[in-house]
Design a protein around this motif. Structure first.
Motif, PDB file in Angstrom:
ATOM      1  N   LEU A 159       2.139  90.201 -27.243  1.00 28.75           N
ATOM      2  CA  LEU A 159       0.848  89.973 -26.596  1.00 28.75           C
ATOM      3  C   LEU A 159      -0.303  90.686 -27.307  1.00 28.75           C
ATOM      4  O   LEU A 159      -1.393  90.133 -27.445  1.00 28.75           O
ATOM      5  CB  LEU A 159       0.906  90.420 -25.131  1.00 28.75           C
ATOM      6  CG  LEU A 159       1.843  89.624 -24.235  1.00 28.75           C
ATOM      7  CD1 LEU A 159       1.859  90.223 -22.847  1.00 28.75           C
ATOM      8  CD2 LEU A 159       1.442  88.161 -24.198  1.00 28.75           C
ATOM      9  N   ILE A 160      -0.080  91.902 -27.757  1.00 31.04           N
ATOM     10  CA  ILE A 160      -1.165  92.702 -28.342  1.00 31.04           C
ATOM     11  C   ILE A 160      -1.420  92.353 -29.809  1.00 31.04           C
ATOM     12  O   ILE A 160      -2.562  92.400 -30.266  1.00 31.04           O
ATOM     13  CB  ILE A 160      -0.869  94.202 -28.154  1.00 31.04           C
ATOM     14  CG1 ILE A 160      -0.869  94.538 -26.662  1.00 31.04           C
ATOM     15  CG2 ILE A 160      -1.889  95.064 -28.881  1.00 31.04           C
ATOM     16  CD1 ILE A 160      -0.420  95.945 -26.354  1.00 31.04           C
ATOM     17  N   GLY A 161      -0.386  91.988 -30.558  1.00 31.27           N
ATOM     18  CA  GLY A 161      -0.542  91.672 -31.982  1.00 31.27           C
ATOM     19  C   GLY A 161      -1.591  90.604 -32.260  1.00 31.27           C
ATOM     20  O   GLY A 161      -2.517  90.823 -33.049  1.00 31.27           O
ATOM     21  N   PRO A 162      -1.505  89.431 -31.614  1.00 33.97           N
ATOM     22  CA  PRO A 162      -2.530  88.411 -31.859  1.00 33.97           C
ATOM     23  C   PRO A 162      -3.925  88.829 -31.393  1.00 33.97           C
ATOM     24  O   PRO A 162      -4.927  88.428 -31.996  1.00 33.97           O
ATOM     25  CB  PRO A 162      -2.040  87.206 -31.046  1.00 33.97           C
ATOM     26  CG  PRO A 162      -0.593  87.425 -30.866  1.00 33.97           C
ATOM     27  CD  PRO A 162      -0.391  88.902 -30.829  1.00 33.97           C
ATOM     28  N   ILE A 163      -3.992  89.624 -30.344  1.00 30.02           N
ATOM     29  CA  ILE A 163      -5.301  90.091 -29.872  1.00 30.02           C
ATOM     30  C   ILE A 163      -5.939  90.995 -30.921  1.00 30.02           C
ATOM     31  O   ILE A 163      -7.129  90.870 -31.227  1.00 30.02           O
ATOM     32  CB  ILE A 163      -5.158  90.816 -28.518  1.00 30.02           C
ATOM     33  CG1 ILE A 163      -4.774  89.812 -27.437  1.00 30.02           C
ATOM     34  CG2 ILE A 163      -6.450  91.549 -28.147  1.00 30.02           C
ATOM     35  CD1 ILE A 163      -4.397  90.427 -26.125  1.00 30.02           C
ATOM     36  N   LEU A 164      -5.153  91.900 -31.494  1.00 24.57           N
ATOM     37  CA  LEU A 164      -5.684  92.777 -32.546  1.00 24.57           C
ATOM     38  C   LEU A 164      -6.110  91.976 -33.769  1.00 24.57           C
ATOM     39  O   LEU A 164      -7.147  92.266 -34.383  1.00 24.57           O
ATOM     40  CB  LEU A 164      -4.648  93.833 -32.927  1.00 24.57           C
ATOM     41  CG  LEU A 164      -4.335  94.887 -31.876  1.00 24.57           C
ATOM     42  CD1 LEU A 164      -3.224  95.807 -32.353  1.00 24.57           C
ATOM     43  CD2 LEU A 164      -5.574  95.681 -31.523  1.00 24.57           C
ATOM     44  N   LEU A 165      -5.325  90.954 -34.124  1.00 24.75           N
ATOM     45  CA  LEU A 165      -5.695  90.107 -35.258  1.00 24.75           C
ATOM     46  C   LEU A 165      -6.985  89.352 -34.959  1.00 24.75           C
ATOM     47  O   LEU A 165      -7.862  89.235 -35.825  1.00 24.75           O
ATOM     48  CB  LEU A 165      -4.567  89.129 -35.587  1.00 24.75           C
ATOM     49  CG  LEU A 165      -4.800  88.212 -36.778  1.00 24.75           C
ATOM     50  CD1 LEU A 165      -5.037  89.029 -38.048  1.00 24.75           C
ATOM     51  CD2 LEU A 165      -3.638  87.267 -36.947  1.00 24.75           C
ATOM     52  N   GLY A 166      -7.123  88.856 -33.756  1.00 23.03           N
ATOM     53  CA  GLY A 166      -8.357  88.170 -33.365  1.00 23.03           C
ATOM     54  C   GLY A 166      -9.563  89.092 -33.402  1.00 23.03           C
ATOM     55  O   GLY A 166     -10.644  88.696 -33.836  1.00 23.03           O
ATOM     56  N   LEU A 167      -9.381  90.318 -32.933  1.00 18.53           N
ATOM     57  CA  LEU A 167     -10.477  91.292 -32.981  1.00 18.53           C
ATOM     58  C   LEU A 167     -10.863  91.617 -34.422  1.00 18.53           C
ATOM     59  O   LEU A 167     -12.052  91.748 -34.738  1.00 18.53           O
ATOM     60  CB  LEU A 167     -10.089  92.570 -32.240  1.00 18.53           C
ATOM     61  CG  LEU A 167     -10.089  92.478 -30.720  1.00 18.53           C
ATOM     62  CD1 LEU A 167      -9.499  93.748 -30.111  1.00 18.53           C
ATOM     63  CD2 LEU A 167     -11.498  92.248 -30.206  1.00 18.53           C
ATOM     64  N   ALA A 168      -9.866  91.758 -35.282  1.00 18.04           N
ATOM     65  CA  ALA A 168     -10.150  92.029 -36.697  1.00 18.04           C
ATOM     66  C   ALA A 168     -10.934  90.873 -37.309  1.00 18.04           C
ATOM     67  O   ALA A 168     -11.887  91.085 -38.071  1.00 18.04           O
ATOM     68  CB  ALA A 168      -8.854  92.264 -37.463  1.00 18.04           C
ATOM     69  N   HIS A 169     -10.551  89.664 -36.966  1.00 16.57           N
ATOM     70  CA  HIS A 169     -11.258  88.504 -37.489  1.00 16.57           C
ATOM     71  C   HIS A 169     -12.664  88.412 -36.904  1.00 16.57           C
ATOM     72  O   HIS A 169     -13.624  88.082 -37.611  1.00 16.57           O
ATOM     73  CB  HIS A 169     -10.478  87.228 -37.172  1.00 16.57           C
ATOM     74  CG  HIS A 169     -10.814  86.102 -38.073  1.00 16.57           C
ATOM     75  ND1 HIS A 169     -11.875  85.265 -37.834  1.00 16.57           N
ATOM     76  CD2 HIS A 169     -10.251  85.686 -39.226  1.00 16.57           C
ATOM     77  CE1 HIS A 169     -11.948  84.376 -38.792  1.00 16.57           C
ATOM     78  NE2 HIS A 169     -10.972  84.600 -39.654  1.00 16.57           N
ATOM     79  N   TYR A 170     -12.816  88.725 -35.625  1.00 18.60           N
ATOM     80  CA  TYR A 170     -14.126  88.688 -34.974  1.00 18.60           C
ATOM     81  C   TYR A 170     -15.097  89.686 -35.612  1.00 18.60           C
ATOM     82  O   TYR A 170     -16.267  89.388 -35.814  1.00 18.60           O
ATOM     83  CB  TYR A 170     -13.983  88.982 -33.478  1.00 18.60           C
ATOM     84  CG  TYR A 170     -15.294  89.028 -32.746  1.00 18.60           C
ATOM     85  CD1 TYR A 170     -15.969  87.853 -32.423  1.00 18.60           C
ATOM     86  CD2 TYR A 170     -15.872  90.244 -32.399  1.00 18.60           C
ATOM     87  CE1 TYR A 170     -17.184  87.892 -31.754  1.00 18.60           C
ATOM     88  CE2 TYR A 170     -17.089  90.291 -31.729  1.00 18.60           C
ATOM     89  CZ  TYR A 170     -17.737  89.117 -31.418  1.00 18.60           C
ATOM     90  OH  TYR A 170     -18.941  89.158 -30.765  1.00 18.60           O
ATOM     91  N   PHE A 171     -14.596  90.877 -35.925  1.00 18.97           N
ATOM     92  CA  PHE A 171     -15.442  91.901 -36.536  1.00 18.97           C
ATOM     93  C   PHE A 171     -15.507  91.787 -38.051  1.00 18.97           C
ATOM     94  O   PHE A 171     -15.935  92.716 -38.729  1.00 18.97           O
ATOM     95  CB  PHE A 171     -14.968  93.291 -36.113  1.00 18.97           C
ATOM     96  CG  PHE A 171     -15.267  93.600 -34.678  1.00 18.97           C
ATOM     97  CD1 PHE A 171     -16.569  93.752 -34.243  1.00 18.97           C
ATOM     98  CD2 PHE A 171     -14.236  93.720 -33.755  1.00 18.97           C
ATOM     99  CE1 PHE A 171     -16.853  94.030 -32.919  1.00 18.97           C
ATOM    100  CE2 PHE A 171     -14.509  93.997 -32.427  1.00 18.97           C
ATOM    101  CZ  PHE A 171     -15.821  94.142 -32.000  1.00 18.97           C
ATOM    102  N   LYS A 172     -15.056  90.660 -38.592  1.00 20.43           N
ATOM    103  CA  LYS A 172     -15.150  90.337 -40.016  1.00 20.43           C
ATOM    104  C   LYS A 172     -14.463  91.366 -40.924  1.00 20.43           C
ATOM    105  O   LYS A 172     -14.944  91.666 -42.018  1.00 20.43           O
ATOM    106  CB  LYS A 172     -16.610  90.134 -40.414  1.00 20.43           C
ATOM    107  CG  LYS A 172     -17.288  88.997 -39.690  1.00 20.43           C
ATOM    108  CD  LYS A 172     -18.719  88.851 -40.118  1.00 20.43           C
ATOM    109  CE  LYS A 172     -19.494  87.772 -39.455  1.00 20.43           C
ATOM    110  NZ  LYS A 172     -19.054  87.051 -38.343  1.00 20.43           N
TER     111      LYS A 172
END
Length: 147
Positions: free
Chosen positions: A94-107
């Motif tokens: 559950l947390i892995g994709p969220i962290l990846l999404g946050l990394a992508h969101y913050f460029k």
């Protein structure tokens, strides 16, 4: 006389080794999962679906397709981590994709273009995201073992 008993040292070493394996296995599974999604994109499977849709269908694809992709990723990553004896699995999944999404969101990928092309950076970030998720959820190992 202030030395800790050998059993507690071995318990700490055992816990540290389990956490290390948890982080490494999580990172490898996260990267492998992202490589699989990249291959699906590069072979044109996902590209055909996106190119043949109108704007309304595209929004529907994002609203329905993205959650389905996340569930599919969880259904693939969960059993792989389970087979690698990483327990519990659900926090990482559950947390892995969220962290990846946050990394992508913050460029974050744009800051690491010196490593390689965008796909290489994203695969590495997927591994880091799942590895950090494994590390952040390592206290769950303590609760599970009752120590």
């Amino acid at each position: 006389m202030t030395d800790t008993p050998p059993t507690s040292r071995s318990a700490i070493g055992g816990f540290a080794f389990r956490v290390l394996l948890r982080v490494v296995f999580s990172a490898v599974v996260g990267s492998a999962l992202f490589v699989a999604w990249i291959q699906a994109y590069r072979t044109g499977v996902l590209d055909r679906v996106v190119n043949e849709t109108s704007l309304g269908e595209f929004i529907l694809l994002v609203v329905i397709g993205l959650p389905i992709a996340l569930v599919a990723s969880a259904l693939l990553a969960g059993p792989l981590l389970w087979l690698l004896k990483v327990r519990p699995v659900w926090p990482i999944v559950l947390i892995g994709p969220i962290l990846l999404g946050l990394a992508h969101y913050f460029k974050v990928p744009e800051r690491f273009t010196w490593i390689g092309d965008k796909w290489t950076v994203l695969v590495l970030l997927a591994g880091v995201s799942y590895g950090v998720a494994g590390l952040l959820t390592a206290p769950a190992v303590l609760r599970r073992t009752g120590k």
